[in-house]
Motif scaffolding. Sequence first.
Motif, PDB file in Angstrom:
ATOM      1  N   MET A  93       0.835  -1.199   0.000  1.00  6.27           N
ATOM      2  CA  MET A  93       0.000   0.000   0.000  1.00  6.27           C
ATOM      3  C   MET A  93       0.870   1.250   0.000  1.00  6.27           C
ATOM      4  O   MET A  93       1.933   1.284   0.610  1.00  6.27           O
ATOM      5  CB  MET A  93      -0.897   0.030   1.254  1.00  6.27           C
ATOM      6  N   SER A  94       0.390   2.315  -0.687  1.00 12.53           N
ATOM      7  CA  SER A  94       1.121   3.580  -0.671  1.00 12.53           C
ATOM      8  C   SER A  94       0.780   4.335   0.622  1.00 12.53           C
ATOM      9  O   SER A  94      -0.059   3.895   1.407  1.00 12.53           O
ATOM     10  CB  SER A  94       0.783   4.402  -1.910  1.00 12.53           C
ATOM     11  N   GLN A 118      -0.752   0.143  12.139  1.00  6.86           N
ATOM     12  CA  GLN A 118      -1.719  -0.053  11.049  1.00  6.86           C
ATOM     13  C   GLN A 118      -1.407   0.740   9.778  1.00  6.86           C
ATOM     14  O   GLN A 118      -1.873   0.382   8.701  1.00  6.86           O
ATOM     15  CB  GLN A 118      -3.113   0.375  11.506  1.00  6.86           C
ATOM     16  N   PHE A 119      -0.650   1.837   9.938  1.00  8.81           N
ATOM     17  CA  PHE A 119      -0.519   2.740   8.777  1.00  8.81           C
ATOM     18  C   PHE A 119       0.913   2.981   8.322  1.00  8.81           C
ATOM     19  O   PHE A 119       1.121   3.409   7.196  1.00  8.81           O
ATOM     20  CB  PHE A 119      -1.202   4.087   9.102  1.00  8.81           C
ATOM     21  N   VAL A 167      -7.118   7.629   3.791  1.00  8.04           N
ATOM     22  CA  VAL A 167      -5.945   7.061   4.445  1.00  8.04           C
ATOM     23  C   VAL A 167      -5.649   5.757   3.714  1.00  8.04           C
ATOM     24  O   VAL A 167      -6.545   5.196   3.084  1.00  8.04           O
ATOM     25  CB  VAL A 167      -6.263   6.769   5.940  1.00  8.04           C
ATOM     26  N   TYR A 168      -4.413   5.316   3.736  1.00  9.74           N
ATOM     27  CA  TYR A 168      -4.151   3.979   3.203  1.00  9.74           C
ATOM     28  C   TYR A 168      -3.705   3.068   4.329  1.00  9.74           C
ATOM     29  O   TYR A 168      -2.732   3.368   5.034  1.00  9.74           O
ATOM     30  CB  TYR A 168      -3.130   4.038   2.062  1.00  9.74           C
ATOM     31  N   CYS A 169      -4.458   1.975   4.503  1.00 10.71           N
ATOM     32  CA  CYS A 169      -4.221   1.066   5.621  1.00 10.71           C
ATOM     33  C   CYS A 169      -3.335  -0.081   5.143  1.00 10.71           C
ATOM     34  O   CYS A 169      -3.566  -0.625   4.057  1.00 10.71           O
ATOM     35  CB  CYS A 169      -5.542   0.474   6.115  1.00 10.71           C
ATOM     36  N   GLY A 179      -5.312   2.955  -3.970  1.00 11.08           N
ATOM     37  CA  GLY A 179      -4.145   3.824  -3.850  1.00 11.08           C
ATOM     38  C   GLY A 179      -3.238   3.761  -5.069  1.00 11.08           C
ATOM     39  O   GLY A 179      -3.565   3.157  -6.097  1.00 11.08           O
ATOM     40  N   LEU A 180      -2.088   4.383  -4.904  1.00  8.57           N
ATOM     41  CA  LEU A 180      -1.130   4.443  -6.013  1.00  8.57           C
ATOM     42  C   LEU A 180      -0.382   3.128  -6.122  1.00  8.57           C
ATOM     43  O   LEU A 180      -0.303   2.361  -5.152  1.00  8.57           O
ATOM     44  CB  LEU A 180      -0.124   5.568  -5.746  1.00  8.57           C
ATOM     45  N   ASP A 181       0.199   2.893  -7.310  1.00  7.44           N
ATOM     46  CA  ASP A 181       1.077   1.728  -7.461  1.00  7.44           C
ATOM     47  C   ASP A 181       2.216   1.850  -6.456  1.00  7.44           C
ATOM     48  O   ASP A 181       2.647   2.951  -6.113  1.00  7.44           O
ATOM     49  CB  ASP A 181       1.674   1.694  -8.871  1.00  7.44           C
TER      50      ASP A 181
END
Length: 462
Positions: A93-94, A118-119, A167-169, A179-181
């Motif tokens: 994840m980004s 988590q992040f 947010v990205y988890c 999200g982004l690559d």
Amino acid sequence: MSTAVLNLLPTVPVPAIKPPVEATSLTYRDLERGPFWQKIPAYREVDEKQFLDHSWQAKHTITNIAKLLKALEGLVSPAFIADAEEGFKRAPMSVRVSPYLLSLIDWNDPYGDPLRIQFVPVASRLLPDHPKLDLDSLHEQQDAPVPGLTHRYPDKALFLPLDTCPVYCRFCTRSYAIGLDTEGVEKVHLRANDERWRKAYEYIASRPELEDIVISGGDAYQLRAQQIEDIGMTLLAMPNVRRLRFATKGPAVMPMKILTDDAWTDALTKVVEKGRALHKEVVLHTHFNHPREITGITQDAMNKLMERGITVRNQSVLQRRVNDTPEIMTQLVKRLGHVNVHPYYVYVHDLVKGVEDLRTTLDTALYIEKHVRGATAGFNTPIFVVDAPGGGGKRDAHSYEYYDRESGISVYSAPAVKAGQLFLYYDPLDQLSDTMRRRWADPAEHEVMIRLALAKAREHVR
Ligand code: SF4
């Protein structure tokens, strides 16, 4: 009176009156208030009005690793920064972290903090993946008649109008798309697109059995107010659609949007009211995982939704070192109830790649569930589920056909979703014995263990 006569007298039950509880012990009611964000050097001068402004939060959301690491300078050691930098290089994840979320993390204990875990990945804590992990473990794409619309359950569909979140988890079950690559993952992009949405609407309208639509993503927080209204009204106008759920992580990572983005909150309210007029249910589903994610700002936001008659339900993900104890999970459940959010599900962590350190065993989930149940009213008690890998849908964690704690394999069936099929879940490797870890290291052994588990399950399945 003789002893014999005494024995015949009816015994008076001793009253089992509960002693009063010390009010100070009800810590789930203690919500963080005050300018807690000012302990972060970058936000020292930010006042409450600015911090509650959703546009300020969005503008200052950190969306690249260099900026995150810069914001952490002076808060954590250079060794931690290097560890996080390497962690992001390997993560599926980004990065996307709001100022609110960054402020809730205890940077005095960055390795142990359940929100950081988590992040923000750190390379030193990552574990090798179980060989059966996947990026789309729930096979959402296989059950999608139209890109971004999963039709798995008989009467329900999952609509993914876009692929971004506030947010990205790390643990995202949709890491194949959201999200982004990243360095390791090229995503399947599901951008907001009228043509794709039109095809999804056409499919939903063409299926009389579809009554329940989840609008997720990505995340409904990222939809503009007009898009919330357009999607909501279009779906409510379909005679077959009876229930809508807007799904968003937003209240857990940027609750102030509900308080200050009037256009967004009003659009949601309008759809809820239209639904009510049509006798159709429209609710918000959200995603809190730890009690510290719920603050006084969250309570104010949830109060606003309650005043507007908007029901909010919560779906948590069970994660190691985040919420994998009865005490933390009970605190979360009680705190959710306190702010009028219904704890609906706790998911046993999906078999997602790159986050083996976050997964627990199924046995842990069963143990925690036993301790949480009874702590509060049944309607406020979450159901612990395994989202059956391969598309079986959510199964009550207890309903396995077979569970071998030695090999870590559990087997589920889902007669109403995919009759006749069996679905396998796997406990994390590092929680198994050395012998079992050696067997999982040998691909030839996988089939032997899986065949045995399936055969045992077939002895029970009905
Ligand atoms: S908010 Fe939900 S969809 Fe978005 S990254 Fe987190 S878990 Fe995934």
